[in-house]
Design an enzyme around this catalytic site. Sequence first.
Site, mmCIF file in Angstrom:
data_model
loop_
_atom_site.group_PDB
_atom_site.id
_atom_site.type_symbol
_atom_site.label_atom_id
_atom_site.label_comp_id
_atom_site.label_asym_id
_atom_site.label_seq_id
_atom_site.Cartn_x
_atom_site.Cartn_y
_atom_site.Cartn_z
ATOM 1 C CG ASP A 1 -2.179 0.749 1.061
ATOM 2 O OD1 ASP A 1 -2.262 1.516 0.089
ATOM 3 O OD2 ASP A 1 -3.099 0.581 1.871
ATOM 4 C CE LYS B 1 -5.335 5.892 7.280
ATOM 5 N NZ LYS B 1 -5.442 4.424 7.349
ATOM 6 C CG ASP C 1 -3.000 4.292 -2.663
ATOM 7 O OD1 ASP C 1 -3.992 3.566 -2.514
ATOM 8 O OD2 ASP C 1 -2.559 5.023 -1.751
#
Length: 715
Positions: free
Chosen positions: A447, A516, A659
């Site tokens: 990741d 986050k 991604d």
Amino acid sequence: MIQSLSNLPPSGESLHILAKELGNRVHNKFCIRMKSHNQMVGKLSHIYNEYAELLAKDSKEFDVLPRERWWKVEAEHSSGPSLLGDNTQWPHTVVMELGTYLVDLMVKHMKVNSDILSPAYDRKFIPVLYHMYTFRSNKQVGFIKPHPILTQMQQDAMETTLTFDSYVMPMLCPPVPWTSAKFGAYLLTPTKMMRTVVGANQHEILLEKCQDADLHAVLDSLNQLGNAAWRINQPLLDIIISIFNDKGNEKLDVPPPNSEAPKILRYSQQDLATYSSAEKAHLKRELVKAKKKCSEMHSLRMDALYKLSIANHMRDEVFWFPHNMDFRGRTYPCPPYFNHLGSDVTRAILVFAEGKPLGPGGLKWLKIHLVNLTGLKKRSSLAGRLEYANTIMDDILDSADNPLNGKKWWQNADEPWQALACCMEIANAVRSPDPTHFISHFPVHQDGSCNGLQHYAALGRDVIGATSVNLIPCEVPQDVYSGVAQQVEEFRARDSEKGLKIAQVLEGFISRKVVKQTVMTVVYGVTRYGGRLQIEKRLKEVDDFPKEYIWDASHYLVQQVFSSLKEMFTGTREIQDWLTESARLIAKSGNTVEWVTPLGLPIIQPYHRTRTIISMKPDTVKQKNAFPPNFIHSLDSTHMMLTALYCYSAGLTFVSVHDCFWTHALTVDTMNKVCREQFVALHSQPILQELSNFLLHVCIKQLSQTKESRRLILK
């Protein structure tokens, strides 16, 4: 029409969506019928069978692309009808009018006996559907709602089968390779390479202007993603289905049935007469909350039912997911309900159909992958994560052997079902005679660490920012979210000493989890308002945090997160500002923002205030706010495509979730090497300079066209 009726939720569906679905399904049937009439199906069958035989050969040539194989076979069958046929899309208005006409027929003529569920004296035919209006975002929207009798009948009938159109299911054979923007994916169902926004046909015009050769790299990367074959992880699917049938489990993301929903209390007028105004208002709020919860539970349950039903149907099959892309170049599987972009549950029950031996380093990568799924060792090195995995082998083996009756260690992971699947794979590998020869079908993920910020740091040659997102070698992996949380905590401590009340209240509550989502989405254009809502949601999840301070705390924290990012990523804000201002000026001049990716894919932003044929005025606010995130998304997609192409030439199985890149445990090291090399290659190009040149060229061209058109009008 009957099928759309059976799929209608009890709460109803907007007329627009229902009409669009029906119109599109009729169009698909028409296209397939025309292909059969034109004798194209027979020719396609010959070409496809020969192509599939070439794909299935053991001695694969990785220097020959699937698109080139298809062309070779098609050239040998050049006579007869064209495979492209007449794939002319019906105009959106035609699709909508046709769909609306069919819905009107259903509303007028579909009826049922009023006493079908209980005997009554006044038996009569009543409509199954009725038309109503509701408000969505201050707009009046037509809604089609099923009669409660129909809903009750469907619930009582307990249907044992679900019906899906073939094109929403995974394919049971490899997809047709994309050879142009109009041909590829399914054998017969017409599919667009680029998903477009309704009413915006500028993408199609741009793609038609492109030479096919300009798009070869993009087409080939889509083919690489679509050619990955999949199978169902049957032991895991059986466990999930058993929990689904046994009242579900919200903690494990298996939605419970409606029987577990909160009961909606009914009150008579006599009861209400005894309540005060405040009590009545409270009851009304509780009623709205209960109805909302019931509706959400029903939606989640039906979504899980779709996914698990498809997985169960495919349990013994090998299948494929054809891919296409959105207007930014981000790739997606075409089947919408069940694919590897789904939730933790869906990802856990998917494995590669092709198995590869673990080799000398594969077991190591399985263990590191498991630790990554737990979310426990974000700041540890790979060696540290491997060491941790070895210390918890008893928990790993217990999870694999007794998932529901053992210590249940796996249930505390960030991604519990994928963690359980990985535990089972590790257990099978370590118990095999030789783990290096163990054939693994398990996909291991790598990741990106805040991928958007990685691209900004690379574009701006920002050393401090690049270090925090792992673009520079470090002893241990850097975690930008923890870094931002740490800096925000420093700001908080400073303000707390100055006597700021909210800073004092927040002591001990600033964590990686709280910041986050906002850090991740700042790069994609989230505003301070949106960031505040994200932080507010996270704070509500913290049981100990005083609820009366949530608004003040979220308002304070979003300011600190933005300030922290500004200090850590100096170049990022400058690039974002330049992109935003460029887009504002372009939109203000009456034009939409467009650019071309480094792989040659033309992109245009489909945001307009009006969508009439005569006038397509760009929405200035959306054009400028969306340009920075869309441009970064297009770069992110370009990097993924480059990685996919070079992984194909190296003989790897490769798929991506934006991604997050997946491959066999055996080939993780090779994929990592390719991924890094292609990121460096991409950012070695003068991307911003080329974008600047392109925007200037397009603006000058559009300006000259505008002057010319004015001159002609005056003349």
